[in-house]
Design a protein around this motif. Structure first.
Motif, PDB file in Angstrom:
ATOM      1  N   ALA A 216      -9.110 -10.063   1.784  1.00  0.00           N
ATOM      2  CA  ALA A 216      -9.380  -8.733   1.368  1.00  0.00           C
ATOM      3  C   ALA A 216      -9.021  -7.903   2.668  1.00  0.00           C
ATOM      4  CB  ALA A 216     -10.633  -8.298   0.914  1.00  0.00           C
ATOM      5  N   ALA A 217      -9.491  -8.395   3.935  1.00  0.00           N
ATOM      6  CA  ALA A 217      -8.851  -7.690   5.035  1.00  0.00           C
ATOM      7  C   ALA A 217      -7.437  -7.454   5.253  1.00  0.00           C
ATOM      8  CB  ALA A 217      -9.798  -8.171   6.300  1.00  0.00           C
ATOM      9  N   ALA A 218      -6.978  -8.808   5.200  1.00  0.00           N
ATOM     10  CA  ALA A 218      -5.603  -8.905   5.361  1.00  0.00           C
ATOM     11  C   ALA A 218      -4.686  -8.211   4.247  1.00  0.00           C
ATOM     12  CB  ALA A 218      -5.085 -10.103   5.248  1.00  0.00           C
ATOM     13  N   ALA A 219      -5.227  -8.087   3.095  1.00  0.00           N
ATOM     14  CA  ALA A 219      -4.246  -7.392   2.059  1.00  0.00           C
ATOM     15  C   ALA A 219      -4.442  -5.979   2.284  1.00  0.00           C
ATOM     16  CB  ALA A 219      -4.795  -7.777   0.797  1.00  0.00           C
ATOM     17  N   ALA A 220      -5.904  -5.582   2.713  1.00  0.00           N
ATOM     18  CA  ALA A 220      -5.839  -4.131   2.880  1.00  0.00           C
ATOM     19  C   ALA A 220      -5.098  -3.496   3.962  1.00  0.00           C
ATOM     20  CB  ALA A 220      -7.428  -3.882   3.043  1.00  0.00           C
ATOM     21  N   ALA A 221      -5.062  -4.362   5.184  1.00  0.00           N
ATOM     22  CA  ALA A 221      -4.319  -3.925   6.349  1.00  0.00           C
ATOM     23  C   ALA A 221      -2.761  -3.817   6.092  1.00  0.00           C
ATOM     24  CB  ALA A 221      -4.601  -5.007   7.341  1.00  0.00           C
ATOM     25  N   ALA A 222      -2.295  -4.598   5.400  1.00  0.00           N
ATOM     26  CA  ALA A 222      -0.856  -4.796   5.286  1.00  0.00           C
ATOM     27  C   ALA A 222      -0.776  -3.461   4.127  1.00  0.00           C
ATOM     28  CB  ALA A 222      -0.714  -6.118   4.292  1.00  0.00           C
ATOM     29  N   GLU A 223      -1.314  -3.213   3.317  1.00  0.00           N
ATOM     30  CA  GLU A 223      -1.162  -2.176   2.331  1.00  0.00           C
ATOM     31  C   GLU A 223      -1.455  -0.848   2.838  1.00  0.00           C
ATOM     32  OE1 GLU A 223       0.029   0.181  -1.089  1.00  0.00           O
ATOM     33  OE2 GLU A 223       0.611  -2.178  -0.349  1.00  0.00           O
ATOM     34  N   ALA A 224      -2.736  -0.654   3.456  1.00  0.00           N
ATOM     35  CA  ALA A 224      -3.162   0.660   3.847  1.00  0.00           C
ATOM     36  C   ALA A 224      -2.899   1.214   5.052  1.00  0.00           C
ATOM     37  CB  ALA A 224      -4.834   0.421   3.643  1.00  0.00           C
ATOM     38  N   TYR A 225      -2.679   0.364   5.807  1.00  0.00           N
ATOM     39  CA  TYR A 225      -2.422   0.589   7.465  1.00  0.00           C
ATOM     40  C   TYR A 225      -1.259   1.644   7.669  1.00  0.00           C
ATOM     41  CZ  TYR A 225      -1.787   0.426  12.440  1.00  0.00           C
ATOM     42  OH  TYR A 225      -1.910   0.714  13.855  1.00  0.00           O
TER      43      TYR A 225
ATOM     44  N   LEU B 247      -3.580   8.206  18.838  1.00  0.00           N
ATOM     45  CA  LEU B 247      -4.839   8.475  18.087  1.00  0.00           C
ATOM     46  C   LEU B 247      -4.949   7.820  16.817  1.00  0.00           C
ATOM     47  CD1 LEU B 247      -7.785   9.737  18.067  1.00  0.00           C
ATOM     48  CD2 LEU B 247      -6.537  11.931  17.295  1.00  0.00           C
ATOM     49  N   ALA B 248      -3.850   8.117  16.054  1.00  0.00           N
ATOM     50  CA  ALA B 248      -3.760   7.682  14.642  1.00  0.00           C
ATOM     51  C   ALA B 248      -3.670   6.116  14.732  1.00  0.00           C
ATOM     52  CB  ALA B 248      -2.343   8.018  14.141  1.00  0.00           C
ATOM     53  N   GLU B 249      -2.931   5.430  15.517  1.00  0.00           N
ATOM     54  CA  GLU B 249      -2.895   3.906  15.732  1.00  0.00           C
ATOM     55  C   GLU B 249      -4.289   3.620  16.219  1.00  0.00           C
ATOM     56  OE1 GLU B 249       0.303   2.229  17.567  1.00  0.00           O
ATOM     57  OE2 GLU B 249       1.413   4.152  17.509  1.00  0.00           O
ATOM     58  N   ASP B 250      -4.752   3.931  16.961  1.00  0.00           N
ATOM     59  CA  ASP B 250      -6.081   3.530  17.487  1.00  0.00           C
ATOM     60  C   ASP B 250      -7.256   3.534  16.550  1.00  0.00           C
ATOM     61  OD1 ASP B 250      -4.992   3.005  19.961  1.00  0.00           O
ATOM     62  OD2 ASP B 250      -5.884   4.598  21.000  1.00  0.00           O
ATOM     63  N   CYS B 251      -7.472   4.639  15.664  1.00  0.00           N
ATOM     64  CA  CYS B 251      -8.313   4.903  14.804  1.00  0.00           C
ATOM     65  C   CYS B 251      -8.162   4.040  13.620  1.00  0.00           C
ATOM     66  CB  CYS B 251      -8.198   6.407  14.284  1.00  0.00           C
ATOM     67  SG  CYS B 251      -8.918   7.497  15.089  1.00  0.00           S
ATOM     68  N   ALA B 252      -6.850   3.555  13.220  1.00  0.00           N
ATOM     69  CA  ALA B 252      -6.578   2.741  12.097  1.00  0.00           C
ATOM     70  C   ALA B 252      -7.099   1.277  12.542  1.00  0.00           C
ATOM     71  CB  ALA B 252      -5.218   2.854  11.841  1.00  0.00           C
TER      72      ALA B 252
ATOM     73  N   GLY C 266      -8.641   0.059   0.613  1.00  0.00           N
ATOM     74  CA  GLY C 266      -7.675   0.999   1.436  1.00  0.00           C
ATOM     75  C   GLY C 266      -8.432   2.434   1.584  1.00  0.00           C
ATOM     76  N   GLY C 267      -8.999   2.873   0.672  1.00  0.00           N
ATOM     77  CA  GLY C 267      -9.984   4.122   0.804  1.00  0.00           C
ATOM     78  C   GLY C 267     -11.270   3.865   1.668  1.00  0.00           C
ATOM     79  N   TRP C 268     -11.842   2.864   1.721  1.00  0.00           N
ATOM     80  CA  TRP C 268     -12.754   2.707   2.789  1.00  0.00           C
ATOM     81  C   TRP C 268     -12.328   2.654   4.074  1.00  0.00           C
ATOM     82  CZ3 TRP C 268     -14.420  -0.434   6.840  1.00  0.00           C
ATOM     83  CH2 TRP C 268     -15.671  -0.647   6.982  1.00  0.00           C
ATOM     84  N   LEU C 269     -11.164   2.054   4.282  1.00  0.00           N
ATOM     85  CA  LEU C 269     -10.457   2.082   5.889  1.00  0.00           C
ATOM     86  C   LEU C 269     -10.135   3.527   6.107  1.00  0.00           C
ATOM     87  CD1 LEU C 269      -8.401  -1.032   5.405  1.00  0.00           C
ATOM     88  CD2 LEU C 269     -10.335  -0.855   7.040  1.00  0.00           C
ATOM     89  N   MET C 270      -9.460   3.931   4.989  1.00  0.00           N
ATOM     90  CA  MET C 270      -9.009   5.434   5.290  1.00  0.00           C
ATOM     91  C   MET C 270     -10.314   6.402   5.833  1.00  0.00           C
ATOM     92  SD  MET C 270      -6.579   7.576   5.420  1.00  0.00           S
ATOM     93  CE  MET C 270      -6.268   9.320   5.434  1.00  0.00           C
ATOM     94  N   THR C 271     -11.490   6.129   5.217  1.00  0.00           N
ATOM     95  CA  THR C 271     -12.659   7.160   5.404  1.00  0.00           C
ATOM     96  C   THR C 271     -13.176   6.613   6.861  1.00  0.00           C
ATOM     97  OG1 THR C 271     -13.360   6.948   3.089  1.00  0.00           O
ATOM     98  CG2 THR C 271     -15.215   7.495   4.661  1.00  0.00           C
TER      99      THR C 271
ATOM    100  N   LEU D  36      -9.815  -1.196  11.015  1.00  0.00           N
ATOM    101  CA  LEU D  36      -9.891  -2.740  10.704  1.00  0.00           C
ATOM    102  C   LEU D  36     -10.653  -3.570  11.218  1.00  0.00           C
ATOM    103  CD1 LEU D  36      -5.806  -2.917  10.713  1.00  0.00           C
ATOM    104  CD2 LEU D  36      -7.396  -2.577   8.791  1.00  0.00           C
ATOM    105  N   ALA D  37     -10.978  -3.063  12.728  1.00  0.00           N
ATOM    106  CA  ALA D  37     -12.246  -3.969  13.311  1.00  0.00           C
ATOM    107  C   ALA D  37     -13.371  -3.990  12.581  1.00  0.00           C
ATOM    108  CB  ALA D  37     -12.161  -3.663  14.755  1.00  0.00           C
ATOM    109  N   THR D  38     -13.595  -2.789  12.162  1.00  0.00           N
ATOM    110  CA  THR D  38     -14.888  -2.240  11.649  1.00  0.00           C
ATOM    111  C   THR D  38     -15.026  -3.029  10.151  1.00  0.00           C
ATOM    112  OG1 THR D  38     -15.140  -0.180  12.634  1.00  0.00           O
ATOM    113  CG2 THR D  38     -16.506  -0.498  10.772  1.00  0.00           C
ATOM    114  N   ALA D  39     -14.086  -3.368   9.778  1.00  0.00           N
ATOM    115  CA  ALA D  39     -14.086  -3.813   8.232  1.00  0.00           C
ATOM    116  C   ALA D  39     -14.354  -5.480   8.550  1.00  0.00           C
ATOM    117  CB  ALA D  39     -12.768  -3.685   7.662  1.00  0.00           C
ATOM    118  N   LEU D  40     -13.718  -6.112   9.541  1.00  0.00           N
ATOM    119  CA  LEU D  40     -13.867  -7.432   9.873  1.00  0.00           C
ATOM    120  C   LEU D  40     -15.439  -7.596  10.122  1.00  0.00           C
ATOM    121  CD1 LEU D  40     -10.781  -8.119  11.918  1.00  0.00           C
ATOM    122  CD2 LEU D  40     -11.121  -8.817   9.305  1.00  0.00           C
ATOM    123  N   THR D  41     -16.039  -6.737  10.838  1.00  0.00           N
ATOM    124  CA  THR D  41     -17.375  -6.941  11.201  1.00  0.00           C
ATOM    125  C   THR D  41     -18.221  -6.909   9.924  1.00  0.00           C
ATOM    126  OG1 THR D  41     -16.911  -5.879  13.466  1.00  0.00           O
ATOM    127  CG2 THR D  41     -19.219  -5.817  12.900  1.00  0.00           C
TER     128      THR D  41
END
Length: 412
Positions: free
Chosen positions: A8-17, A33-38, A59-64, A42-47
């Motif tokens: 799920a993390a890999a799919a979300a990264a590819a689509e939402a990043y 800043l945009a790249e670092d926050c994105a 994707g929405g979770w990552l955006m938030t 992703l790191a938070t999701a993996l944790t």
């Protein structure tokens, strides 16, 4: 991490990043800043996902998470209130994201502007004010989230060198006032070939024998995105078809020892026939003749033929005749000569090669010598062909190509 969370993390990264990065760049005008926050999202999701479960809308979770991280940084840096208000407005599109609701596929721009943020990002990364190499590297880093170390390896430079190149590219965008937008009308027609050329270079960087294979995969992913975002542009769809057809042979282009396997010796049953079918479906819906469409149709002739001998070489030769009129270049002329050699006999191809040699544009090009060697062998002069294959091997820089050429010489 559970396998489900990893997938799920890999799919979300590819689509939402790219959507996250593009939205944050639009609002903050700060690429780093945009790249670092994105990346932090992703790191938070993996944790968190392994223990909490994967949210309904990853994707929405990552955006938030990325948006909230950007808000924190901007508050601490006391950036002007206007940017904070604009960034906070993103909350409306992701307020229910953890429940799988509210995050739309299309990014918003200025009010009344339906342009997708990802499309803006692609055109900004591929702006003609940047060098072709910088465009490819910036596309990989910003849109595809490829680590700088991997980009550096693909370009055969150190990570510190690539970091400086990326920094210079971003600085040039800021200092030159390069607008964060995709052009419209006639300007779009003018700029689109440059964007397609960047994707083509990106694919080639991964498809070449010594290239980084992941780059080809990223080019295909971006090709899909561009074709989806620009359905009225047939060359975007044609480029995707070309990528799919070329990449369909990836599993059999090398043997177990890493040696290149020529087309006539490849196991065609191991080609990716789903990709070939997808590409031919795309081409069947295109009533369009452009450079990428012609190249894709040539690739389709190879991909759908039962063997080299069973290939429709006359159709390929006709496509090259059209292509050389649309896109005249020595390399296209070389491929046209080879196609004519297979379609109308080796001497017809050798006659075209002789004219190309006389022009001098490719006098040190190893593939010109290799093509002459192949056609000479097919014409019956094996001794001369062996000499030419050894000459081509001496001129090439790639070890895999050199071994393949010397093997052909030894066989003769």
């Amino acid at each position: 991490m559970t396998e489900a969370a990893r997938v799920a993390a890999a799919a979300a990264a590819a689509e939402a990043y790219p959507r996250i990065v593009a939205a944050l760049i639009r609002v903050t005008s700060d690429w780093t800043l945009a790249e670092d926050c994105a990346q932090e999202a992703l790191a938070t999701a993996l944790t968190r996902w392994p223990g909490e479960g994967v949210p309904g809308n990853p994707g929405g979770w990552l955006m938030t998470v990325a948006r909230n991280r950007a808000l924190d940084v901007l508050r601490r840096a006391t950036i002007e209130r206007r940017k904070l208000r604009e960034l906070a407005a993103l909350r409306a599109s992701a307020e229910d994201s953890e429940d799988g609701e509210g995050f739309e596929e299309t990014g918003g721009g200025e009010e009344g502007d339906p342009m997708d943020d990802r499309l803006r990002l692609i055109f900004t990364c591929c702006h003609p004010a940047l060098s072709p190499e910088a465009r490819v590297a910036l596309t990989l880093r910003t849109i595809c989230a490829v680590p700088t170390a991997d980009i550096a390896r693909g370009f055969l430079v150190s990570e510190s060198t690539m970091t400086r190149r990326l920094t210079r590219a971003k600085t040039k965008i800021a200092e030159a006032g390069i607008p964060y937008r995709a052009p419209a009308g006639a300007a779009l027609e003018e700029r689109l070939p440059g964007v397609l050329a960047v994707l083509y270079l990106l694919f080639t960087q991964g498809y070449n024998p010594g290239g980084e294979p992941a780059f080809a995969e990223e080019a295909i992913r971006l090709g899909r995105l561009l074709a989806r975002l620009m359905p009225a542009q047939p060359e975007a769809a044609a480029l995707l078809a070309l990528f799919l057809l070329q990449h369909s042979r990836r599993a059999v282009r090398r043997d177990a020892a890493g040696n290149l396997v020529p087309l006539e010796r490849q196991d065609r049953t191991r080609w990716d026939h789903l990709a070939i079918h997808e590409a031919t479906d795309i081409l069947s819906g295109l009533g369009h003749v452009g450079p990428y469409a012609l190249q894709a149709r040539i690739a389709a002739c190879h991909a759908t033929a039962p063997s080299v001998e069973g290939t429709d070489w006359r159709r390929i030769a006709a496509c090259y005749d059209d292509l050389v009129r649309l896109l005249p270049s020595p390399v296209v002329e070389l491929n046209r000569a080879v196609a004519h050699g297979y379609a109308f006999g080796p001497r017809a191809g050798l006659a075209l090669l002789a004219g190309l040699r006389a022009g001098g544009a490719l006098k040190d090009y190893p593939l010109l010598v290799a093509a002459e060697a192949d056609l000479t062998a097919r014409a019956g002069d094996r001794e001369r062909a062996a000499v030419l294959f050894r000459e081509a091997a001496a001129r090439t820089d790639g070890e895999a190509e050199r071994r393949a050429l010397l093997e052909r010489a030894a066989e003769l």
